[in-house]
Design a protein around this motif. Structure first.
Motif, mmCIF file in Angstrom:
data_model
loop_
_atom_site.group_PDB
_atom_site.id
_atom_site.type_symbol
_atom_site.label_atom_id
_atom_site.label_comp_id
_atom_site.label_asym_id
_atom_site.label_seq_id
_atom_site.Cartn_x
_atom_site.Cartn_y
_atom_site.Cartn_z
ATOM 1 N N THR A 64 0.811 -1.219 0.000
ATOM 2 C CA THR A 64 0.000 0.000 0.000
ATOM 3 C C THR A 64 0.847 1.273 0.000
ATOM 4 N N SER A 65 2.156 1.127 -0.096
ATOM 5 C CA SER A 65 3.022 2.304 0.014
ATOM 6 C C SER A 65 2.789 3.329 -1.101
ATOM 7 N N ASN A 66 2.360 2.899 -2.261
ATOM 8 C CA ASN A 66 2.135 3.824 -3.375
ATOM 9 C C ASN A 66 0.666 4.182 -3.578
ATOM 10 N N VAL A 67 -0.196 3.756 -2.671
ATOM 11 C CA VAL A 67 -1.620 4.059 -2.793
ATOM 12 C C VAL A 67 -1.863 5.480 -2.304
ATOM 13 N N SER A 68 -2.479 6.270 -3.143
ATOM 14 C CA SER A 68 -2.801 7.653 -2.792
ATOM 15 C C SER A 68 -4.296 7.749 -2.501
ATOM 16 N N LEU A 69 -4.625 8.197 -1.309
ATOM 17 C CA LEU A 69 -6.026 8.293 -0.897
ATOM 18 C C LEU A 69 -6.591 9.680 -1.194
ATOM 19 N N PRO A 70 -7.841 9.752 -1.646
ATOM 20 C CA PRO A 70 -8.450 11.043 -1.985
ATOM 21 C C PRO A 70 -9.120 11.752 -0.807
ATOM 22 N N TYR A 71 -9.194 11.104 0.334
ATOM 23 C CA TYR A 71 -10.004 11.594 1.447
ATOM 24 C C TYR A 71 -9.333 12.741 2.199
ATOM 25 N N GLN A 72 -10.108 13.776 2.451
ATOM 26 C CA GLN A 72 -9.591 14.946 3.148
ATOM 27 C C GLN A 72 -9.917 14.940 4.639
ATOM 28 N N ASP A 73 -10.622 13.915 5.108
ATOM 29 C CA ASP A 73 -11.073 13.896 6.504
ATOM 30 C C ASP A 73 -10.512 12.727 7.311
ATOM 31 N N ILE A 74 -9.331 12.245 6.943
ATOM 32 C CA ILE A 74 -8.780 11.079 7.640
ATOM 33 C C ILE A 74 -7.487 11.376 8.397
ATOM 34 N N GLU A 75 -7.165 12.647 8.552
ATOM 35 C CA GLU A 75 -5.903 13.029 9.191
ATOM 36 C C GLU A 75 -5.717 12.383 10.566
ATOM 37 N N LYS A 76 -6.767 12.361 11.385
ATOM 38 C CA LYS A 76 -6.605 11.787 12.729
ATOM 39 C C LYS A 76 -6.715 10.258 12.737
ATOM 40 N N PHE A 77 -6.818 9.660 11.563
ATOM 41 C CA PHE A 77 -6.908 8.198 11.458
ATOM 42 C C PHE A 77 -5.672 7.614 10.776
ATOM 43 N N LYS A 78 -4.544 8.303 10.893
ATOM 44 C CA LYS A 78 -3.289 7.825 10.297
ATOM 45 C C LYS A 78 -2.926 6.431 10.812
ATOM 46 N N TRP A 79 -3.319 6.111 12.026
ATOM 47 C CA TRP A 79 -3.033 4.805 12.613
ATOM 48 C C TRP A 79 -3.718 3.677 11.824
ATOM 49 N N ALA A 80 -4.736 3.985 11.041
ATOM 50 C CA ALA A 80 -5.463 2.972 10.252
ATOM 51 C C ALA A 80 -5.195 3.137 8.760
ATOM 52 N N GLU A 81 -4.157 3.873 8.418
ATOM 53 C CA GLU A 81 -3.898 4.199 7.012
ATOM 54 C C GLU A 81 -3.732 2.955 6.138
ATOM 55 N N ASN A 82 -3.018 1.950 6.606
ATOM 56 C CA ASN A 82 -2.830 0.744 5.786
ATOM 57 C C ASN A 82 -4.149 0.040 5.512
ATOM 58 N N GLU A 83 -5.007 -0.046 6.527
ATOM 59 C CA GLU A 83 -6.309 -0.682 6.332
ATOM 60 C C GLU A 83 -7.174 0.126 5.367
ATOM 61 N N ILE A 84 -7.133 1.452 5.493
ATOM 62 C CA ILE A 84 -7.918 2.312 4.590
ATOM 63 C C ILE A 84 -7.413 2.149 3.158
ATOM 64 N N LYS A 85 -6.092 2.153 2.978
ATOM 65 C CA LYS A 85 -5.518 1.996 1.648
ATOM 66 C C LYS A 85 -5.885 0.643 1.036
ATOM 67 N N LYS A 86 -5.838 -0.396 1.844
ATOM 68 C CA LYS A 86 -6.186 -1.731 1.346
ATOM 69 C C LYS A 86 -7.655 -1.771 0.921
ATOM 70 N N ALA A 87 -8.534 -1.228 1.746
ATOM 71 C CA ALA A 87 -9.960 -1.189 1.415
ATOM 72 C C ALA A 87 -10.195 -0.359 0.154
ATOM 73 N N TYR A 88 -9.455 0.719 -0.004
ATOM 74 C CA TYR A 88 -9.583 1.575 -1.183
ATOM 75 C C TYR A 88 -9.121 0.835 -2.439
ATOM 76 N N GLU A 89 -7.986 0.170 -2.353
ATOM 77 C CA GLU A 89 -7.447 -0.562 -3.503
ATOM 78 C C GLU A 89 -8.365 -1.691 -3.958
ATOM 79 N N PHE A 90 -9.048 -2.332 -3.019
ATOM 80 C CA PHE A 90 -9.954 -3.429 -3.356
ATOM 81 C C PHE A 90 -11.396 -2.946 -3.580
#
Length: 120
Positions: A64-90
């Motif tokens: 997920t290192s190269n996955v770019s997320l479009p969401y502007q409201d996830i700043e305080k959820f950086k701890w879940a970034e890998n899970e968000i990126k995985k869900a976004y990619e799939f």
């Protein structure tokens, strides 16, 4: 087969009807409690919690290192970034500029998210 450990949460006991299910998802590291001592079995689910669960259910591993997320409201959820990126990619979550991670979701939304994860 994973060994089921006894849960250490004060708000759920072995006599609760969902104890075995909760024990399995906690032991498989799909879901955690809301703290070290509480599970929160009767709390509503937020969108970020559903996304994390869905992401952890997907057995396919991706970089997920190269996955770019479009969401502007996830700043305080950086701890879940890998899970968000995985869900976004799939394609578990859509391509919008807002994710609304703290939003309480309906059963229908939860089922949609989990179903999308289950067919991967």
């Amino acid at each position: 087969n994973k060994t089921n450990r006894t849960l250490k949460f004060s708000d759920i006991t072995k006599s609760d009807k969902n104890y075995s299910y909760i024990s399995q998802v906690v032991n498989q590291k799909i879901l955690n409690g809301i703290s070290e001592t509480e599970f929160g079995p009767n709390l509503n689910v937020t969108k970020i919690q559903a996304i994390i669960i869905a992401s952890r259910l997907i057995k396919n591993e991706i970089d997920t290192s190269n996955v770019s997320l479009p969401y502007q409201d996830i700043e305080k959820f950086k701890w879940a970034e890998n899970e968000i990126k995985k869900a976004y990619e799939f394609n578990i979550i859509s391509d919008n500029n807002q994710l609304y991670p703290s939003k309480k979701i309906t059963k229908a939304e939860l089922i949609s998210i989990l179903y999308k994860a289950s067919i991967i």
